[in-house]
Design an enzyme around this catalytic site. Structure first.
Site, PDB file in Angstrom:
ATOM      1  N   ARG A  53       0.868  -1.183   0.000  1.00 14.75           N
ATOM      2  CA  ARG A  53       0.000   0.000   0.000  1.00 14.75           C
ATOM      3  C   ARG A  53       0.904   1.231   0.000  1.00 14.75           C
ATOM      4  O   ARG A  53       2.119   1.124   0.130  1.00 14.75           O
ATOM      5  CB  ARG A  53      -1.028  -0.006   1.140  1.00 14.75           C
ATOM      6  CG  ARG A  53      -0.649  -0.634   2.433  1.00 14.75           C
ATOM      7  CD  ARG A  53       0.424   0.075   3.222  1.00 14.75           C
ATOM      8  NE  ARG A  53       0.206   1.500   3.323  1.00 14.75           N
ATOM      9  CZ  ARG A  53       1.133   2.380   3.566  1.00 14.75           C
ATOM     10  NH1 ARG A  53       2.405   2.005   3.708  1.00 14.75           N
ATOM     11  NH2 ARG A  53       0.879   3.666   3.640  1.00 14.75           N
ATOM     12  N   GLY A  54       0.265   2.401  -0.143  1.00 18.58           N
ATOM     13  CA  GLY A  54       1.022   3.631  -0.331  1.00 18.58           C
ATOM     14  C   GLY A  54       1.089   3.902  -1.831  1.00 18.58           C
ATOM     15  O   GLY A  54       1.423   2.998  -2.617  1.00 18.58           O
ATOM     16  N   ALA A  55       0.755   5.130  -2.214  1.00 17.72           N
ATOM     17  CA  ALA A  55       0.535   5.434  -3.634  1.00 17.72           C
ATOM     18  C   ALA A  55       1.705   5.024  -4.552  1.00 17.72           C
ATOM     19  O   ALA A  55       1.500   4.289  -5.525  1.00 17.72           O
ATOM     20  CB  ALA A  55       0.193   6.909  -3.791  1.00 17.72           C
ATOM     21  N   ARG A  88      -7.382  -0.465  -6.967  1.00 19.74           N
ATOM     22  CA  ARG A  88      -7.730   0.591  -5.999  1.00 19.74           C
ATOM     23  C   ARG A  88      -7.982   1.871  -6.804  1.00 19.74           C
ATOM     24  O   ARG A  88      -7.263   2.129  -7.775  1.00 19.74           O
ATOM     25  CB  ARG A  88      -6.619   0.826  -4.967  1.00 19.74           C
ATOM     26  CG  ARG A  88      -6.485  -0.328  -3.966  1.00 19.74           C
ATOM     27  CD  ARG A  88      -5.556   0.051  -2.823  1.00 19.74           C
ATOM     28  NE  ARG A  88      -6.207   0.842  -1.797  1.00 19.74           N
ATOM     29  CZ  ARG A  88      -5.576   1.373  -0.747  1.00 19.74           C
ATOM     30  NH1 ARG A  88      -4.275   1.218  -0.607  1.00 19.74           N
ATOM     31  NH2 ARG A  88      -6.227   2.078   0.162  1.00 19.74           N
ATOM     32  N   GLN A 185      -1.876   2.561   9.913  1.00 23.85           N
ATOM     33  CA  GLN A 185      -0.614   2.724   9.172  1.00 23.85           C
ATOM     34  C   GLN A 185       0.406   3.512   9.997  1.00 23.85           C
ATOM     35  O   GLN A 185       1.603   3.255   9.922  1.00 23.85           O
ATOM     36  CB  GLN A 185      -0.862   3.450   7.845  1.00 23.85           C
ATOM     37  CG  GLN A 185      -1.545   2.642   6.767  1.00 23.85           C
ATOM     38  CD  GLN A 185      -3.048   2.824   6.763  1.00 23.85           C
ATOM     39  OE1 GLN A 185      -3.644   3.092   7.803  1.00 23.85           O
ATOM     40  NE2 GLN A 185      -3.675   2.651   5.614  1.00 23.85           N
ATOM     41  N   ASP A 226      -2.176  10.905  -2.297  1.00 26.03           N
ATOM     42  CA  ASP A 226      -2.570   9.839  -3.228  1.00 26.03           C
ATOM     43  C   ASP A 226      -2.934  10.385  -4.597  1.00 26.03           C
ATOM     44  O   ASP A 226      -2.846   9.675  -5.606  1.00 26.03           O
ATOM     45  CB  ASP A 226      -3.719   9.025  -2.640  1.00 26.03           C
ATOM     46  CG  ASP A 226      -3.203   8.209  -1.477  1.00 26.03           C
ATOM     47  OD1 ASP A 226      -3.125   8.752  -0.357  1.00 26.03           O
ATOM     48  OD2 ASP A 226      -2.821   7.042  -1.697  1.00 26.03           O
ATOM     49  N   ASN A 236      -5.619  12.431   0.338  1.00 27.95           N
ATOM     50  CA  ASN A 236      -4.681  11.633   1.143  1.00 27.95           C
ATOM     51  C   ASN A 236      -5.492  10.864   2.181  1.00 27.95           C
ATOM     52  O   ASN A 236      -6.732  10.993   2.243  1.00 27.95           O
ATOM     53  CB  ASN A 236      -3.623  12.543   1.793  1.00 27.95           C
ATOM     54  CG  ASN A 236      -2.487  11.746   2.417  1.00 27.95           C
ATOM     55  OD1 ASN A 236      -1.944  10.828   1.789  1.00 27.95           O
ATOM     56  ND2 ASN A 236      -2.141  12.033   3.658  1.00 27.95           N
ATOM     57  N   LYS A 237      -4.800  10.082   2.981  1.00 32.45           N
ATOM     58  CA  LYS A 237      -5.440   9.213   3.972  1.00 32.45           C
ATOM     59  C   LYS A 237      -6.492   9.947   4.800  1.00 32.45           C
ATOM     60  O   LYS A 237      -6.275  11.086   5.215  1.00 32.45           O
ATOM     61  CB  LYS A 237      -4.346   8.634   4.874  1.00 32.45           C
ATOM     62  CG  LYS A 237      -4.805   7.698   5.977  1.00 32.45           C
ATOM     63  CD  LYS A 237      -5.668   6.566   5.493  1.00 32.45           C
ATOM     64  CE  LYS A 237      -5.037   5.746   4.397  1.00 32.45           C
ATOM     65  NZ  LYS A 237      -6.023   4.834   3.731  1.00 32.45           N
TER      66      LYS A 237
HETATM   67  O1  MRU Z   1      -4.524   3.163   2.167  1.00 34.39           O
HETATM   68  P1  MRU Z   1      -3.057   3.413   2.018  1.00 34.39           P
HETATM   69  O2  MRU Z   1      -2.261   2.899   3.170  1.00 34.39           O
HETATM   70  O3  MRU Z   1      -2.530   2.949   0.688  1.00 34.39           O
HETATM   71  O4  MRU Z   1      -2.931   4.996   2.042  1.00 34.39           O
HETATM   72  C1  MRU Z   1      -1.655   5.581   1.971  1.00 34.39           C
HETATM   73  C2  MRU Z   1      -1.672   7.056   2.071  1.00 34.39           C
HETATM   74  O5  MRU Z   1      -2.699   7.689   2.158  1.00 34.39           O
HETATM   75  C3  MRU Z   1      -0.342   7.764   1.963  1.00 34.39           C
HETATM   76  O6  MRU Z   1      -0.341   8.920   2.716  1.00 34.39           O
HETATM   77  C4  MRU Z   1      -0.094   8.117   0.487  1.00 34.39           C
HETATM   78  O7  MRU Z   1      -0.277   7.001  -0.332  1.00 34.39           O
HETATM   79  C5  MRU Z   1       1.251   8.650   0.266  1.00 34.39           C
HETATM   80  S1  MRU Z   1       2.478   7.380   0.443  1.00 34.39           S
HETATM   81  C6  MRU Z   1       3.980   8.007   0.019  1.00 34.39           C
END
Ligand code: MRU
Length: 338
Positions: A53-55, A88, A185, A226, A236-237
């Site tokens: 996970r993470g963009a 996603r 996270q 994201d 973002n999250k």
């Molecule tokens: O649901 P996730 O864990 O994939 O969400 C991740 C985030 O929101 C991060 O802040 C974002 O992807 C940036 S990661 C460098």
């Protein structure tokens, strides 16, 4: 080896020549186990299930998923691209990486070279953003949200990369990390990275953020993204938006750190960004154990949009935009670049 290299040792995505090994982020911090994927469908499932996970990491994993499909003579490349694309919806790095792979054609060796380039470029972008973002800091505390570190990228991290650089340069004395309910996270992943690197960090409940800001202990909130729309609105999250509101109220600065692969100039503003809704179970249970009465329902959007007007700086590897708006975004991302 620089100090930063010595500290930044975690890698979430490993290409093994015939398979993709993903560090299973569902099981961190107490178990470091890998999930092996041998097909695009398995990579798509791993993205859906948050193994990876993470963009940026999602985009990199998907690129290797295309390589797996091309190596398998039975797999149709266009089907693989569609399955990966649907894994996603919010992080645009996924679509960006798949578009890049699609442009290469179907030769497995050429596709592998492209996936490798995507991965290496991300690491280089993170190092550059680390320098640019750290230069904006002038000591004191910072608050971050979710996980934006080596686990979420090719390595080093975006917001966490700025924190790594800022701490290394003596521009940060204390880091606070929100736990990031419901998937944790921040608690499970960001604290794991910060403790491994010996960076002084304290975990806070997400709901402690405004109270923390009022205390004067943090000068900047530093987050990843994201998807950044053409006017600077940033998805973002979930929970990022309320941090930005609280930051503005308390005179705390707000920084978004993301590579240009997160910028989506085809999306005019935040209202046009699809926000992923995940299963209610993620909220109704903790560590697999139900915490809410049977029969209860839950609404679980996992991202939100922070309007550009609440953002003091967007840091990308191409440069820093102070007080982002459409004009500044177009200057950096539509002129003189591909
Ligand atoms: O649901 P996730 O864990 O994939 O969400 C991740 C985030 O929101 C991060 O802040 C974002 O992807 C940036 S990661 C460098």
């Amino acid at each position: 080896m620089s100090d930063l290299d010595r500290h930044d040792t975690i890698r979430a995505v490993h290409w093994r020549g015939d398979r993709l090994s993903l560090l299973d982020q569902r099981r961190l911090p107490f178990e470091e186990v890998f999930v092996d994927c041998v097909s695009a469908a398995e990579v798509a499932q791993a993205i859906k299930d948050l193994v990876v996970r993470g963009a940026p990491a999602i985009g990199i994993a998907a690129a290797w998923g295309v390589v797996l499909a091309a190596r398998n003579e039975f797999a149709r490349l266009d089907q693989a691209l569609a399955v990966l694309r649907a894994s996603r919806p919010t992080a645009v790095n996924l679509m960006w990486a798949l578009d890049r792979m699609q442009g290469v054609g179907s030769d497995p060796a050429a596709l592998a070279a492209e996936a490798q380039a995507i991965q290496e470029e991300d690491l280089a972008a993170n190092r550059r953003m680390g320098e640019l973002g750290a230069a904006l800091l002038d000591g004191g505390g910072v608050l971050t949200h979710c996980n934006t570190g080596s686990l979420a990228t090719a390595g080093f991290g975006t917001a966490l990369g700025v924190i790594r650089s800022g701490y290394g340069a003596g521009r940060i004395s204390q880091v606070y990390a929100g736990e990031t309910r419901p998937w944790l996270q921040g608690a499970r992943l960001t604290m794991y990275e910060l403790v491994r690197d010996g960076i002084p960090a304290q975990l806070i409940a997400d709901s402690a953020a405004a109270h923390l800001m009022r205390s004067g202990a943090v000068q900047w909130v530093i987050v990843g993204a994201d998807r950044i729309a053409a006017n600077g609105d940033t998805a973002n999250k979930i929970g990022t938006y309320q941090l930005a509101i609280a930051a503005r109220h308390h005179g705390v600065k707000f920084m978004v750190v993301a590579p240009s692969s997160t910028v989506d100039m085809a999306t005019p503003d935040g209202a046009a960004i699809e926000i992923e809704l995940r299963a209610a179970d993620e909220l109704l249970a903790l560590g697999g154990k139900r915490t809410v009465v049977e029969g209860a329902q839950a609404w679980n959007p996992v991202f939100d949009v922070t309007p550009a007007t609440l953002i003091d700086a967007i840091v990308t590897e191409r440069g820093v935009i102070r007080h982002p708006d459409r004009h500044a975004m177009e200057n950096l991302f539509l002129s003189g670049h591909d």
